[in-house]
Design a protein around this motif. Structure first.
Motif, PDB file in Angstrom:
ATOM      1  N   ASN A  51     -11.688  13.771  -0.196  1.00  0.00           N
ATOM      2  CA  ASN A  51     -10.635  14.125   0.670  1.00  0.00           C
ATOM      3  C   ASN A  51     -10.202  15.509   1.534  1.00  0.00           C
ATOM      4  N   TYR A  52     -11.333  15.881   1.543  1.00  0.00           N
ATOM      5  CA  TYR A  52     -11.449  16.947   2.203  1.00  0.00           C
ATOM      6  C   TYR A  52     -11.509  17.327   3.679  1.00  0.00           C
ATOM      7  N   LYS A  53     -10.979  17.853   4.990  1.00  0.00           N
ATOM      8  CA  LYS A  53     -11.774  17.273   6.409  1.00  0.00           C
ATOM      9  C   LYS A  53     -12.872  19.094   6.395  1.00  0.00           C
ATOM     10  N   GLY A  54     -14.181  18.870   6.560  1.00  0.00           N
ATOM     11  CA  GLY A  54     -14.918  19.277   6.998  1.00  0.00           C
ATOM     12  C   GLY A  54     -15.925  19.174   7.786  1.00  0.00           C
ATOM     13  N   PRO A  55     -16.898  19.680   8.102  1.00  0.00           N
ATOM     14  CA  PRO A  55     -17.742  19.129   9.899  1.00  0.00           C
ATOM     15  C   PRO A  55     -18.285  17.972   9.590  1.00  0.00           C
ATOM     16  N   GLU A  56     -18.260  17.197  11.090  1.00  0.00           N
ATOM     17  CA  GLU A  56     -18.677  16.273  11.745  1.00  0.00           C
ATOM     18  C   GLU A  56     -20.514  15.914  11.605  1.00  0.00           C
ATOM     19  N   LEU A  57     -20.808  15.508  11.057  1.00  0.00           N
ATOM     20  CA  LEU A  57     -22.663  14.998  11.085  1.00  0.00           C
ATOM     21  C   LEU A  57     -22.894  14.489  12.635  1.00  0.00           C
ATOM     22  N   SER A  58     -23.805  14.654  13.376  1.00  0.00           N
ATOM     23  CA  SER A  58     -24.030  13.941  14.356  1.00  0.00           C
ATOM     24  C   SER A  58     -25.232  13.358  13.696  1.00  0.00           C
ATOM     25  N   ALA A  59     -25.954  12.046  14.726  1.00  0.00           N
ATOM     26  CA  ALA A  59     -26.608  11.286  13.566  1.00  0.00           C
ATOM     27  C   ALA A  59     -28.270  12.239  13.959  1.00  0.00           C
ATOM     28  N   SER A  60     -28.658  12.715  14.200  1.00  0.00           N
ATOM     29  CA  SER A  60     -30.177  13.735  14.056  1.00  0.00           C
ATOM     30  C   SER A  60     -29.558  14.835  13.331  1.00  0.00           C
ATOM     31  N   ASP A  61     -28.641  15.448  13.157  1.00  0.00           N
ATOM     32  CA  ASP A  61     -28.349  16.270  11.757  1.00  0.00           C
ATOM     33  C   ASP A  61     -28.168  14.696  10.295  1.00  0.00           C
ATOM     34  N   VAL A  62     -27.804  13.680  10.167  1.00  0.00           N
ATOM     35  CA  VAL A  62     -28.074  12.831   9.205  1.00  0.00           C
ATOM     36  C   VAL A  62     -29.069  12.626   8.966  1.00  0.00           C
ATOM     37  N   TYR A  63     -30.158  12.378  10.110  1.00  0.00           N
ATOM     38  CA  TYR A  63     -31.413  11.872  10.523  1.00  0.00           C
ATOM     39  C   TYR A  63     -32.430  13.467   8.864  1.00  0.00           C
ATOM     40  N   LEU A  64     -31.745  14.623  10.054  1.00  0.00           N
ATOM     41  CA  LEU A  64     -33.171  15.547   9.334  1.00  0.00           C
ATOM     42  C   LEU A  64     -32.798  15.865   7.815  1.00  0.00           C
ATOM     43  N   ILE A  65     -31.050  15.529   7.687  1.00  0.00           N
ATOM     44  CA  ILE A  65     -31.156  15.413   5.918  1.00  0.00           C
ATOM     45  C   ILE A  65     -31.786  14.849   5.666  1.00  0.00           C
ATOM     46  N   GLY A  66     -31.885  13.660   5.968  1.00  0.00           N
ATOM     47  CA  GLY A  66     -32.581  12.430   5.295  1.00  0.00           C
ATOM     48  C   GLY A  66     -34.443  12.919   4.676  1.00  0.00           C
ATOM     49  N   LYS A  67     -34.750  13.433   6.243  1.00  0.00           N
ATOM     50  CA  LYS A  67     -35.651  14.049   5.986  1.00  0.00           C
ATOM     51  C   LYS A  67     -36.057  15.023   4.623  1.00  0.00           C
ATOM     52  N   THR A  68     -35.890  15.751   5.014  1.00  0.00           N
ATOM     53  CA  THR A  68     -35.347  16.814   4.034  1.00  0.00           C
ATOM     54  C   THR A  68     -35.195  16.309   2.637  1.00  0.00           C
ATOM     55  N   ALA A  69     -34.492  15.488   2.509  1.00  0.00           N
ATOM     56  CA  ALA A  69     -34.215  14.397   1.071  1.00  0.00           C
ATOM     57  C   ALA A  69     -35.393  14.422   0.241  1.00  0.00           C
ATOM     58  N   PHE A  70     -36.185  13.244   1.777  1.00  0.00           N
ATOM     59  CA  PHE A  70     -37.590  13.444   0.983  1.00  0.00           C
ATOM     60  C   PHE A  70     -38.561  14.365   0.899  1.00  0.00           C
ATOM     61  N   THR A  71     -38.737  15.658   1.511  1.00  0.00           N
ATOM     62  CA  THR A  71     -39.386  16.781   1.211  1.00  0.00           C
ATOM     63  C   THR A  71     -39.365  16.922   0.180  1.00  0.00           C
ATOM     64  N   ILE A  72     -37.900  16.581  -0.737  1.00  0.00           N
ATOM     65  CA  ILE A  72     -37.615  17.622  -2.128  1.00  0.00           C
ATOM     66  C   ILE A  72     -37.636  16.106  -2.961  1.00  0.00           C
ATOM     67  N   GLU A  73     -38.194  15.416  -2.815  1.00  0.00           N
ATOM     68  CA  GLU A  73     -38.348  14.356  -3.249  1.00  0.00           C
ATOM     69  C   GLU A  73     -37.175  14.065  -4.337  1.00  0.00           C
ATOM     70  N   LYS A  74     -36.315  13.929  -3.336  1.00  0.00           N
ATOM     71  CA  LYS A  74     -34.875  13.409  -3.331  1.00  0.00           C
ATOM     72  C   LYS A  74     -34.723  12.169  -2.921  1.00  0.00           C
ATOM     73  N   TYR A  75     -35.704  11.006  -3.869  1.00  0.00           N
ATOM     74  CA  TYR A  75     -35.584   9.560  -3.426  1.00  0.00           C
ATOM     75  C   TYR A  75     -34.505   8.515  -3.054  1.00  0.00           C
ATOM     76  N   PRO A  76     -33.712   8.561  -3.906  1.00  0.00           N
ATOM     77  CA  PRO A  76     -32.375   7.702  -3.969  1.00  0.00           C
ATOM     78  C   PRO A  76     -31.415   8.654  -2.891  1.00  0.00           C
ATOM     79  N   GLN A  77     -31.598   9.848  -2.811  1.00  0.00           N
ATOM     80  CA  GLN A  77     -30.557  10.525  -1.670  1.00  0.00           C
ATOM     81  C   GLN A  77     -31.389  10.256  -0.690  1.00  0.00           C
ATOM     82  N   ALA A  78     -32.560  10.540   0.248  1.00  0.00           N
ATOM     83  CA  ALA A  78     -33.132  10.681   0.966  1.00  0.00           C
ATOM     84  C   ALA A  78     -33.016   8.788   1.438  1.00  0.00           C
TER      85      ALA A  78
END
Ligand SMILES: O=C(O)CCC(=O)C(=O)O
Ligand SMILES: [Fe+2]
Length: 422
Positions: A29-56
């Protein structure tokens, strides 16, 4: 950048935030920065790299959705005079996002969807290395390493609750608020006993706003550096286990710190001066900053660490003062006591890491929940066993609690117990 991505993944994980909402800038419920589609992708890729697969899976599903929508609006490719057809902005990552999604699905055991995704991709671009990797992994399912499930559900649940006192049971009927017993009659502080065994209490308003600012200023002048953990003496290391900036602030370096050491001695009836305690440690956490579950005491296996402090014994007690309010997140969680303390400027949480019969109290394991919104500053005082051997003696019964021993303790073991002022 990589650290910032890991922080967002931590927020998602601990507070159960949805990447779809985070992408829109909605954080509890707090407003923070919006993320672009490529930001979201890069975060997903990081999650994969650090083995947080459900999050990825969650991030990459969101990325694929966002990118597919972009394609529907703008088309995936544009015609350029020199290069012919090239893919546009965000959508350039679509295939990569899909392959990482497939590989993450495989690792959370969803072979079926991973296979479907692969079948839809394989006709596209036979040369694409990521698609080939996914195909290879599908063929060799069973040998793909699945990351350790590091979810510590109870701790996360406590962080999500932000503040929670353990339910008073009949055994805990002595849980209460009181004036801290101090010899100086004009010196009055409220203490709330949050848990009896292990003994954890909260002192209210132990530092003024002015002094809190002084502490921050004095420690900033020294300079805070990235916090470390010390698995052994020679291998102090920075780690995602603890993401904060810290400095030690000795009584000599700061008048406010010296004043605080004296006040802590009065409040706890322990010697918190430099003969019997460490210099204060000031800690600053930013967005996503946290400290994973740990004990403040040094365990036997950390013999090297113990040797370093052989003149002092071990950390008997912790007095942790919050120097800021935190808008959201940043609580201190004690899963062993089913307790979580919300950071409130000026308040302190205090606990003994040793039971009255001298054993390490593993129930005092605790963690600093990730900060969601705002900034968190704390100041820790670790009070040592040596130097306090006589100020807090062992209980007479093997299962004595802190409340059983505190009367004698507060009267300095003179045999003259003053009546406790409730
Ligand atoms: O930040 C917190 O709430 C906990 C910090 C802590 O446990 C420590 O510094 O040892
Ligand atoms: Fe700690």
């Amino acid at each position: 950048m990589e650290g910032a991505r890991e922080s967002l993944i931590r927020l998602q994980e601990v507070y159960n935030l949805q990447p779809r909402e985070m992408a829109k800038g909605n954080y509890l419920n707090y407003k923070g920065p919006e993320l672009s589609a490529s930001d979201v992708y890069l975060i997903g890729k990081t999650a994969f790299t650090i083995e947080k697969y459900p999050q990825a899976v969650q991030w990459l599903t969101t990325a694929v959705d966002l990118m597919s929508k972009d394609i529907a609006i703008t088309g995936p490719y544009v015609e350029t005079p020199s290069f012919g057809m090239i893919s546009t902005g965000n959508t350039a990552f679509l295939t990569d996002a899909q392959t990482y999604l497939g590989r993450s699905l495989l690792r959370v055991g969803d072979q079926e969807n991973a296979r479907k995704l692969y079948m839809s991709l394989v006709t596209d671009d036979i040369e694409n290395k990521n698609i080939q990797t996914l195909g290879y992994e599908l063929k060799s399912v069973g040998t793909v390493e699945i990351g350790q499930n590091q979810v510590i559900t109870k701790f996360y649940n406590l962080c999500q609750q932000q503040s929670k006192t353990s339910e008073p049971t009949s055994m805990d009927s002595r849980l209460r608020c009181r004036f801290a017993y101090i010899l100086l009659p004009y010196y009055r502080f409220h203490e709330e006993i949050l848990s009896n065994t292990p003994y954890i209490s909260m002192f209210y308003d132990v530092i003024t706003s002015t002094d809190a600012e002084r502490i921050k200023k004095d420690s900033s002048a020294i300079g805070l550096t990235r916090g470390k953990i010390s698995p052994g003496l020679l291998n102090e290391t920075t780690s995602s286990f603890r993401t904060s900036h810290v400095t030690f602030l000795s009584d000599e370096k700061s008048e406010a710190a010296a004043f605080l050491s004296r006040r802590i001695s009065y409040l706890t009836h322990l010697d918190a001066s430099k003969q019997a305690a460490e210099p204060h440690q000031v800690v600053n956490y930013g967005l996503g900053g946290h400290y994973a579950l740990h004990l403040d005491v040094f365990l036997e296996e950390r013999a090297e660490m113990k040797a370093r402090f052989e003149n002092y014994g071990n950390r008997m007690a912790t007095f942790l003062i919050y120097l800021t309010d935190v808008e959201r997140g940043g609580s201190t969680a004690f899963p062993g006591a089913d307790l979580v303390v919300s950071p409130t400027k000026g308040n302190a949480v205090f606990w003994y890491s040793f039971t009255p019969d001298g054993e390490i109290d593993h129930l005092t394991e605790h963690a600093g929940c990730p900060v969601v919104i705002g900034e968190k500053w704390i100041i820790n005082k670790w009070i040592w066993t040596y130097g306090n051997t006589f100020t807090r003696r062992c209980g007479l019964k093997p299962n004595a609690s802190q409340l059983d021993i505190e009367r004698e303790m507060y009267s300095g073991y003179t045999g003259k117990h003053k009546k406790q002022r409730d």
